[in-house]
Write a protein that holds these residues in place. Structure first.
Motif, PDB file in Angstrom:
ATOM      1  N   MET A   8      26.241 -50.082 -17.877  1.00  0.00           N
ATOM      2  CA  MET A   8      26.086 -50.767 -19.229  1.00  0.00           C
ATOM      3  C   MET A   8      27.426 -50.482 -20.096  1.00  0.00           C
ATOM      4  O   MET A   8      27.748 -49.514 -20.476  1.00  0.00           O
ATOM      5  N   THR A   9      27.980 -51.577 -20.732  1.00  0.00           N
ATOM      6  CA  THR A   9      28.930 -51.697 -21.556  1.00  0.00           C
ATOM      7  C   THR A   9      28.581 -51.150 -23.009  1.00  0.00           C
ATOM      8  O   THR A   9      27.460 -51.762 -23.213  1.00  0.00           O
ATOM      9  N   PHE A  10      29.366 -50.470 -23.726  1.00  0.00           N
ATOM     10  CA  PHE A  10      29.124 -50.388 -25.144  1.00  0.00           C
ATOM     11  C   PHE A  10      30.108 -51.075 -25.926  1.00  0.00           C
ATOM     12  O   PHE A  10      31.339 -51.139 -25.515  1.00  0.00           O
ATOM     13  N   ILE A  15      34.055 -59.849 -17.343  1.00  0.00           N
ATOM     14  CA  ILE A  15      34.477 -58.579 -17.356  1.00  0.00           C
ATOM     15  C   ILE A  15      33.463 -57.420 -17.574  1.00  0.00           C
ATOM     16  O   ILE A  15      33.421 -56.287 -17.136  1.00  0.00           O
ATOM     17  N   GLU A  16      32.163 -57.797 -18.385  1.00  0.00           N
ATOM     18  CA  GLU A  16      31.148 -56.946 -18.282  1.00  0.00           C
ATOM     19  C   GLU A  16      30.542 -56.574 -16.968  1.00  0.00           C
ATOM     20  O   GLU A  16      30.131 -55.482 -16.848  1.00  0.00           O
ATOM     21  N   LYS A  17      30.704 -57.496 -16.187  1.00  0.00           N
ATOM     22  CA  LYS A  17      29.982 -57.115 -14.490  1.00  0.00           C
ATOM     23  C   LYS A  17      30.780 -56.094 -14.086  1.00  0.00           C
ATOM     24  O   LYS A  17      30.367 -55.119 -13.373  1.00  0.00           O
ATOM     25  N   VAL A  18      32.266 -56.427 -14.157  1.00  0.00           N
ATOM     26  CA  VAL A  18      33.043 -55.350 -13.666  1.00  0.00           C
ATOM     27  C   VAL A  18      32.934 -53.972 -14.260  1.00  0.00           C
ATOM     28  O   VAL A  18      32.903 -52.761 -13.595  1.00  0.00           O
ATOM     29  N   LEU A  19      32.775 -53.918 -15.526  1.00  0.00           N
ATOM     30  CA  LEU A  19      32.604 -52.488 -16.382  1.00  0.00           C
ATOM     31  C   LEU A  19      31.400 -51.886 -16.000  1.00  0.00           C
ATOM     32  O   LEU A  19      30.985 -50.664 -16.228  1.00  0.00           O
ATOM     33  N   SER A  20      30.343 -52.606 -15.462  1.00  0.00           N
ATOM     34  CA  SER A  20      28.840 -52.251 -15.246  1.00  0.00           C
ATOM     35  C   SER A  20      28.540 -52.032 -13.803  1.00  0.00           C
ATOM     36  O   SER A  20      27.522 -51.743 -13.243  1.00  0.00           O
ATOM     37  N   LEU A  21      29.631 -51.874 -13.045  1.00  0.00           N
ATOM     38  CA  LEU A  21      29.480 -51.549 -11.463  1.00  0.00           C
ATOM     39  C   LEU A  21      28.939 -50.268 -11.524  1.00  0.00           C
ATOM     40  O   LEU A  21      29.145 -49.349 -12.503  1.00  0.00           O
ATOM     41  N   PRO A  22      28.182 -49.921 -10.469  1.00  0.00           N
ATOM     42  CA  PRO A  22      27.649 -48.748 -10.360  1.00  0.00           C
ATOM     43  C   PRO A  22      28.535 -47.833 -10.281  1.00  0.00           C
ATOM     44  O   PRO A  22      29.645 -47.686  -9.854  1.00  0.00           O
ATOM     45  N   VAL A  23      28.011 -46.736 -11.040  1.00  0.00           N
ATOM     46  CA  VAL A  23      28.986 -45.443 -11.047  1.00  0.00           C
ATOM     47  C   VAL A  23      29.548 -44.989  -9.792  1.00  0.00           C
ATOM     48  O   VAL A  23      30.859 -44.436  -9.736  1.00  0.00           O
ATOM     49  N   ARG A  24      28.718 -44.977  -8.644  1.00  0.00           N
ATOM     50  CA  ARG A  24      29.144 -44.562  -7.321  1.00  0.00           C
ATOM     51  C   ARG A  24      30.504 -45.449  -7.068  1.00  0.00           C
ATOM     52  O   ARG A  24      31.251 -44.939  -6.358  1.00  0.00           O
ATOM     53  N   ILE A  56      39.697 -44.210 -16.118  1.00  0.00           N
ATOM     54  CA  ILE A  56      39.188 -44.056 -17.533  1.00  0.00           C
ATOM     55  C   ILE A  56      37.708 -44.811 -17.610  1.00  0.00           C
ATOM     56  O   ILE A  56      36.969 -44.637 -18.327  1.00  0.00           O
ATOM     57  N   VAL A  57      37.560 -46.114 -16.905  1.00  0.00           N
ATOM     58  CA  VAL A  57      36.274 -46.874 -16.537  1.00  0.00           C
ATOM     59  C   VAL A  57      35.334 -45.677 -16.329  1.00  0.00           C
ATOM     60  O   VAL A  57      34.099 -45.844 -16.833  1.00  0.00           O
ATOM     61  N   LEU A  58      35.642 -44.753 -15.217  1.00  0.00           N
ATOM     62  CA  LEU A  58      34.658 -43.912 -14.833  1.00  0.00           C
ATOM     63  C   LEU A  58      34.132 -43.108 -15.982  1.00  0.00           C
ATOM     64  O   LEU A  58      33.075 -42.727 -16.326  1.00  0.00           O
ATOM     65  N   LEU A  59      35.229 -42.553 -16.604  1.00  0.00           N
ATOM     66  CA  LEU A  59      35.111 -41.610 -17.944  1.00  0.00           C
ATOM     67  C   LEU A  59      34.308 -42.275 -18.959  1.00  0.00           C
ATOM     68  O   LEU A  59      33.463 -41.674 -19.474  1.00  0.00           O
ATOM     69  N   LEU A  60      34.512 -43.548 -19.317  1.00  0.00           N
ATOM     70  CA  LEU A  60      33.651 -44.121 -20.194  1.00  0.00           C
ATOM     71  C   LEU A  60      32.283 -44.429 -19.604  1.00  0.00           C
ATOM     72  O   LEU A  60      31.268 -44.705 -20.356  1.00  0.00           O
ATOM     73  N   ARG A  61      31.859 -44.367 -18.286  1.00  0.00           N
ATOM     74  CA  ARG A  61      30.433 -44.113 -17.930  1.00  0.00           C
ATOM     75  C   ARG A  61      29.801 -42.792 -17.955  1.00  0.00           C
ATOM     76  O   ARG A  61      28.542 -42.543 -17.463  1.00  0.00           O
ATOM     77  N   SER A  62      30.594 -41.923 -18.551  1.00  0.00           N
ATOM     78  CA  SER A  62      30.230 -40.699 -18.549  1.00  0.00           C
ATOM     79  C   SER A  62      29.992 -40.139 -20.070  1.00  0.00           C
ATOM     80  O   SER A  62      30.129 -40.861 -20.976  1.00  0.00           O
TER      81      SER A  62
END
Length: 333
Positions: free
Chosen positions: A1-3, A174-183, A230-236
């Motif tokens: 989920m994007t913030f 873009i929200e869908k791309v940023l919200s892809l499963p972490v895996r 960076i996107v992965l870090l943003l999901r952490s």
């Protein structure tokens, strides 16, 4: 989920701003070398490890990110303008048109600056593409990017393809791309890293400099890997710390031009044009970035837009817009 920065349907997407700030970090260092006139190698000498670190980690590795995000921002602004006017493309034409003088003036100090090219390509490529389907934009972007690599070896010719790919991603969501499963993001990171290591190692081993097809492909893969990481870090849990970068991403125009001014002034005292001093160049680039980041954070505590962003927006809408920030109002794109 994007913030997001604040609630609201048109709030800023913080992830996009963070990515843009990361791109400015690398660009600040690369532009330090270019603006100062620092030679990348000694005349007739061996490039050495510092040169190859610069070529494989920095040079042409952040510019693709900046260009891709311009395409994303084009779509975001066009959608937002469509909610305020019946002629959003006319507004976008004005926005891109007024970017021309910014770029022309900036080019007096930085011959390799990209704003002027961005404006022209945006008008010639992105505006017509806005009439096409998302799938068509994606296909054209892939073809344009491949053609640029094969025919010219990359450089500024990558801009149309990167613009179109960024716009296609925005059209997809873009929200869908940023919200892809972490895996999935993690897998993309690992695969990208492995390809980047192979391609960059191949570039060093073959002595391929910027402008070659191999260097262009290595640069694109490395840039994509940086973005995925960076996107992965943003999901952490690191997303809170990375969010500190967002203000600079919101003030990218001011930061990009302001960095050049700081590099020009500092270059008069450092004499980087005399010899390849990568340590000094990186230190200056990082210092410029830190100043940009501090300024943007302080400025946006009281203002809705960066200084140049405000001028650009006023010109785009042809009216003076309020600058002072209102706490109860979401930041606009």
């Amino acid at each position: 989920m994007t913030f997001k920065g604040t609630s609201g349907t048109r709030s800023r997407i913080v992830e996009v701003d963070v990515l843009r700030a990361v791109a400015l970090f690398g660009i600040s260092i690369v532009n330090t070398v270019g603006v100062s006139g620092m030679p990348t190698v000694e005349a007739g000498g061996d490039p050495g490890p510092a040169y190859w670190v610069y070529e494989t980690f920095l040079h042409q590795r952040f510019f693709p990110i900046f260009s891709f995000l311009f395409g994303v921002s084009f779509g975001l602004f066009l959608d937002a303008a469509g909610e305020r006017t019946n002629n959003p493309r006319l507004v976008m034409l004005a926005r891109l048109g007024f970017l021309v003088p910014f770029g022309a003036l900036h080019r007096l100090l930085q011959p390799d600056e990209v704003l002027l090219s961005y404006a022209v390509v945006g008008i010639v490529v992105l505006l017509p593409a806005s009439f096409l389907s998302g799938r068509a934009v994606l296909g054209l972007g892939a073809v344009a990017l491949a053609a640029a690599v094969l025919v010219t070896g990359g450089g500024s010719m990558l801009i149309p393809g990167l613009f179109l790919l960024g716009y296609a991603v925005q059209r997809y969501g873009i929200e869908k791309v940023l919200s892809l499963p972490v895996r999935r993001v993690a897998v993309a990171c690992v695969v990208g890293f492995l390809f980047a290591v192979v391609l960059n190692g191949w570039q060093v081993g073959s002595g391929s400099e910027s402008g070659s097809r191999l260097a262009a492909v290595a640069g694109l893969v490395t840039a994509a890997t940086y973005m995925a990481f960076i996107v992965l870090l943003l999901r952490s849990r690191a997303r809170g710390a990375l969010g500190v970068l967002a203000p600079l991403g919101r003030m990218a125009l001011t930061g990009y031009v302001g960095a050049t001014l700081m590099i020009v002034v500092a270059g008069r005292f450092m004499s980087l044009e005399e010899a390849p001093e990568y340590g000094a160049a990186v230190s200056l680039g990082v210092g410029v970035f830190v100043v940009e980041l501090a300024f943007s954070s302080l400025w946006l505590r009281h203002a809705r837009y960066g200084p140049l962003e405000w001028v650009w927006r006023c010109l785009t809408w042809w009216k003076v817009l309020p600058m002072r920030r209102r706490r109860d109002r979401p930041a606009e794109r």
